[in-house]
Design a protein around this motif. Structure first.
Motif, mmCIF file in Angstrom:
data_model
loop_
_atom_site.group_PDB
_atom_site.id
_atom_site.type_symbol
_atom_site.label_atom_id
_atom_site.label_comp_id
_atom_site.label_asym_id
_atom_site.label_seq_id
_atom_site.Cartn_x
_atom_site.Cartn_y
_atom_site.Cartn_z
ATOM 1 N N LYS A 65 40.208 30.927 36.269
ATOM 2 C CA LYS A 65 40.723 29.561 36.145
ATOM 3 C C LYS A 65 39.614 28.571 35.824
ATOM 4 O O LYS A 65 39.811 27.603 35.083
ATOM 5 C CB LYS A 65 41.431 29.150 37.436
ATOM 6 C CG LYS A 65 42.067 27.771 37.369
ATOM 7 C CD LYS A 65 42.833 27.449 38.642
ATOM 8 C CE LYS A 65 43.474 26.066 38.547
ATOM 9 N NZ LYS A 65 44.245 25.738 39.766
ATOM 10 N N SER A 66 38.423 28.802 36.359
ATOM 11 C CA SER A 66 37.335 27.854 36.175
ATOM 12 C C SER A 66 36.565 28.052 34.870
ATOM 13 O O SER A 66 35.951 27.110 34.369
ATOM 14 C CB SER A 66 36.352 27.939 37.351
ATOM 15 O OG SER A 66 35.752 29.229 37.406
ATOM 16 N N ILE A 67 36.600 29.264 34.295
ATOM 17 C CA ILE A 67 35.763 29.493 33.112
ATOM 18 C C ILE A 67 36.549 29.819 31.844
ATOM 19 O O ILE A 67 35.986 29.766 30.742
ATOM 20 C CB ILE A 67 34.740 30.632 33.370
ATOM 21 C CG1 ILE A 67 35.457 31.964 33.585
ATOM 22 C CG2 ILE A 67 33.844 30.298 34.546
ATOM 23 C CD1 ILE A 67 34.517 33.148 33.721
ATOM 24 N N CYS A 68 37.853 30.158 31.975
ATOM 25 C CA CYS A 68 38.616 30.586 30.797
ATOM 26 C C CYS A 68 39.920 29.805 30.654
ATOM 27 O O CYS A 68 40.382 29.174 31.603
ATOM 28 C CB CYS A 68 38.951 32.076 30.883
ATOM 29 S SG CYS A 68 37.537 33.177 30.859
ATOM 30 N N LEU A 69 40.487 29.867 29.463
ATOM 31 C CA LEU A 69 41.832 29.338 29.222
ATOM 32 C C LEU A 69 42.808 30.512 29.227
ATOM 33 O O LEU A 69 43.210 31.026 28.192
ATOM 34 C CB LEU A 69 41.875 28.591 27.879
ATOM 35 C CG LEU A 69 41.092 27.274 27.810
ATOM 36 C CD1 LEU A 69 41.085 26.739 26.383
ATOM 37 C CD2 LEU A 69 41.699 26.237 28.752
ATOM 38 N N ARG A 70 43.174 30.952 30.410
ATOM 39 C CA ARG A 70 44.073 32.096 30.582
ATOM 40 C C ARG A 70 45.146 31.710 31.598
ATOM 41 O O ARG A 70 45.166 32.197 32.729
ATOM 42 C CB ARG A 70 43.300 33.322 31.069
ATOM 43 C CG ARG A 70 42.243 33.854 30.110
ATOM 44 C CD ARG A 70 42.871 34.607 28.954
ATOM 45 N NE ARG A 70 41.875 35.319 28.199
ATOM 46 C CZ ARG A 70 41.133 34.794 27.243
ATOM 47 N NH1 ARG A 70 41.300 33.521 26.928
ATOM 48 N NH2 ARG A 70 40.239 35.508 26.593
ATOM 49 N N LYS A 71 46.026 30.812 31.197
ATOM 50 C CA LYS A 71 47.056 30.317 32.104
ATOM 51 C C LYS A 71 47.917 31.446 32.648
ATOM 52 O O LYS A 71 48.375 31.412 33.796
ATOM 53 C CB LYS A 71 47.935 29.296 31.380
ATOM 54 C CG LYS A 71 47.224 28.017 30.979
ATOM 55 C CD LYS A 71 46.842 27.197 32.199
ATOM 56 C CE LYS A 71 46.221 25.860 31.776
ATOM 57 N NZ LYS A 71 45.823 25.048 32.956
ATOM 58 N N GLU A 72 48.142 32.485 31.805
ATOM 59 C CA GLU A 72 49.018 33.574 32.224
ATOM 60 C C GLU A 72 48.389 34.468 33.292
ATOM 61 O O GLU A 72 49.081 35.299 33.887
ATOM 62 C CB GLU A 72 49.395 34.429 31.008
ATOM 63 C CG GLU A 72 48.267 35.260 30.406
ATOM 64 C CD GLU A 72 47.340 34.467 29.475
ATOM 65 O OE1 GLU A 72 46.462 35.087 28.857
ATOM 66 O OE2 GLU A 72 47.526 33.243 29.385
ATOM 67 N N LEU A 73 47.085 34.298 33.558
ATOM 68 C CA LEU A 73 46.415 35.117 34.560
ATOM 69 C C LEU A 73 46.065 34.341 35.830
ATOM 70 O O LEU A 73 45.619 34.939 36.816
ATOM 71 C CB LEU A 73 45.129 35.720 33.973
ATOM 72 C CG LEU A 73 45.303 36.743 32.847
ATOM 73 C CD1 LEU A 73 43.947 37.211 32.339
ATOM 74 C CD2 LEU A 73 46.133 37.934 33.308
ATOM 75 N N GLU A 74 46.233 33.052 35.821
ATOM 76 C CA GLU A 74 45.868 32.247 36.985
ATOM 77 C C GLU A 74 46.842 32.472 38.138
ATOM 78 O O GLU A 74 48.022 32.769 37.931
ATOM 79 C CB GLU A 74 45.835 30.762 36.602
ATOM 80 C CG GLU A 74 44.757 30.422 35.587
ATOM 81 C CD GLU A 74 44.788 28.949 35.200
ATOM 82 O OE1 GLU A 74 45.514 28.177 35.875
ATOM 83 O OE2 GLU A 74 44.086 28.564 34.258
ATOM 84 N N LEU A 75 46.327 32.336 39.358
ATOM 85 C CA LEU A 75 47.173 32.479 40.541
ATOM 86 C C LEU A 75 48.228 31.374 40.580
ATOM 87 O O LEU A 75 47.974 30.238 40.179
ATOM 88 C CB LEU A 75 46.317 32.409 41.810
ATOM 89 C CG LEU A 75 45.275 33.527 42.010
ATOM 90 C CD1 LEU A 75 44.474 33.264 43.274
ATOM 91 C CD2 LEU A 75 45.937 34.890 42.077
ATOM 92 N N THR A 76 49.396 31.715 41.043
ATOM 93 C CA THR A 76 50.456 30.721 41.176
ATOM 94 C C THR A 76 50.195 29.847 42.399
ATOM 95 O O THR A 76 49.271 30.098 43.186
ATOM 96 C CB THR A 76 51.830 31.410 41.305
ATOM 97 O OG1 THR A 76 51.807 32.275 42.456
ATOM 98 C CG2 THR A 76 52.113 32.254 40.068
ATOM 99 N N GLU A 77 51.017 28.832 42.577
ATOM 100 C CA GLU A 77 50.829 27.898 43.689
ATOM 101 C C GLU A 77 50.961 28.591 45.042
ATOM 102 O O GLU A 77 50.333 28.168 46.026
ATOM 103 C CB GLU A 77 51.841 26.751 43.587
ATOM 104 C CG GLU A 77 51.605 25.845 42.376
ATOM 105 C CD GLU A 77 52.591 24.706 42.334
ATOM 106 O OE1 GLU A 77 53.482 24.657 43.217
ATOM 107 O OE2 GLU A 77 52.478 23.859 41.432
#
Length: 303
Positions: free
Chosen positions: A177-189
Motif C-alpha cells: 500500500k505504501s510503495i505500489c499502486l496495487r489497489k486489488e492487493l491492499e488489505l480491506t478495512e
C-alpha cells in the motif's frame, strides 16, 4: 582463477558482507535498496530500472513499479580491480584498520567505522595477494543451483500459499500500500487480504498435486521421484533437493500453471524459467576451451 559459491559464501570469500542494505557487491554504497517497515527487511524492488538505457520507456513508468517514481539516475560505475583494491579496500585498511583473513578469520569480522552505513567491508580477502586477482574482470561466480532453488521455493510457496513460507502475507500487503499502486492487493478495512491472481487454490490446487503425483514421469537418473515430494494433505511440496528444483524450474514450470493461472501470470513464470534455462545451457565451445588453456598462467603463490 575464480571462486564459485552461493551468496552467503560470497561474503566469506570476498570480504564484502552480503546482507543488509549494502548487500549487493556490485552496487556497493550506490544501492537503491530500501527498508520495508512492516516486513522488517531490506528490499531491492525497482532497483533494476537504472540499468536500462536512458530513453527506455519503463524509466518513466509511474504505475507498474514504485508508485509515482521516475528513474533518471544511471547504473553504478563498474569498478576495476585496482579501483576496488586501492580506492576502497586499502582506504579502509589505512583509515579504519580493516583486517586481513589471517587476522579476523574466515567468517568473523571486526566492527570498523562506517560498516553497514557506507561500506560492507569486514576484512581484506587473502585472494588479493594473488598477483593476477586485481586484473580479473570477474573474480567471484554465483552457483546457479542455489539461486534456482531459492527462486523455486519462493515461487511455489507463494503460488500455493503455504503458511509461514509464502511471501504474500498481511505485512507484505501493508508495505504494498505504501510503495505500489496495487489497489486489488491492499488489505480491506476489516483487515482481510483479497485473493491475488497469482494464487492457486481449491480444486485447481488439487489438480496440480494430482498431476505431479500421477502423471509426471522422468527417465531413471534424471531426477528423484517427484511424487514422493507431494504432500496433498498439507497442500505443499516437501523434501525437494536442489536438483529437483532445477528440473521443476526448467522443465515443469512453463507448463505446470498454464491452465491454472491467468495468462499474464503464467507468462511471467515461464520467463523466469527461460532465464535459468538459458544460463544453464551456455557451455564452452572447443575453441573457447583451447583459448583458455593457452592463456592460463600458473603462479606459485603461498596462500
Amino acid at each position: 582463477m575464480w571462486t564459485i559459491s552461493d551468496f552467503p559464501a560470497y561474503s566469506m570469500l570476498s570480504g564484502w558482507t552480503t546482507h543488509g542494505r549494502l548487500a549487493c557487491p556490485y552496487c556497493m554504497d550506490e544501492t537503491d535498496a530500501f527498508w520495508l517497515p512492516n516486513e522488517r527487511k531490506t528490499s531491492w524492488f525497482d532497483c533494476h530500472r537504472r540499468f536500462l538505457s536512458r530513453n527506455h520507456a519503463l524509466r518513466r513508468n509511474k504505475k507498474n513499479f514504485r508508485k509515482n517514481r521516475v528513474v533518471s539516475n544511471s547504473s553504478p560505475l563498474e569498478l576495476t580491480g585496482d579501483e576496488i583494491l586501492f580506492e576502497r579496500i586499502e582506504d579502509c585498511v589505512r583509515s579504519y584498520g580493516l583486517g586481513v583473513t589471517t587476522e579476523v578469520g574466515g567468517n568473523g569480522h571486526l566492527p570498523i567505522q562506517g560498516y553497514g552505513e557506507y561500506h560492507n567491508w569486514h576484512k581484506k580477502s587473502i585472494f588479493w595477494e594473488l598477483p593476477y586477482w586485481r586484473h580479473h574482470k570477474l573474480r567471484h561466480n554465483l552457483d546457479v543451483m542455489h539461486i534456482e532453488k531459492n527462486f523455486f521455493d519462493n515461487i511455489i510457496n507463494t503460488v500455493l500459499n503455504v503458511p509461514q513460507k509464502s511471501k504474500d502475507n498481511p505485512n507484505s500487503r501493508k508495505d504494498i500500500k505504501s510503495i505500489c499502486l496495487r489497489k486489488e492487493l491492499e488489505l480491506t478495512e476489516d483487515g482481510k487480504a483479497p485473493v491475488p491472481v497469482f494464487r492457486v487454490f481449491g480444486e485447481a490446487q488439487k489438480n496440480f498435486f494430482r498431476w505431479l503425483k500421477d502423471d509426471i514421469k522422468f527417465p531413471d537418473g534424471y531426477s528423484s521421484n517427484l511424487a514422493r515430494c507431494v504432500d496433498i494433505g498439507g497442500n505443499k511440496l516437501t523434501g525437494m533437493k536442489s536438483h529437483d528444483c532445477h528440473v521443476f524450474m526448467q522443465r515443469l514450470l512453463p507448463i505446470a500453471f498454464a491452465e491454472l493461472l491467468p495468462h499474464h501470470v503464467h507468462e511471467s513464470l515461464s520467463g523466469i524459467s527461460s532465464f535459468f534455462r538459458v544460463i544453464c545451457s551456455r557451455t564452452l565451445k572447443l575453441e573457447d576451451i583451447t583459448m583458455l588453456k593457452q592463456n592460463i598462467v600458473l603462479v606459485d603463490v603461498p596462500v
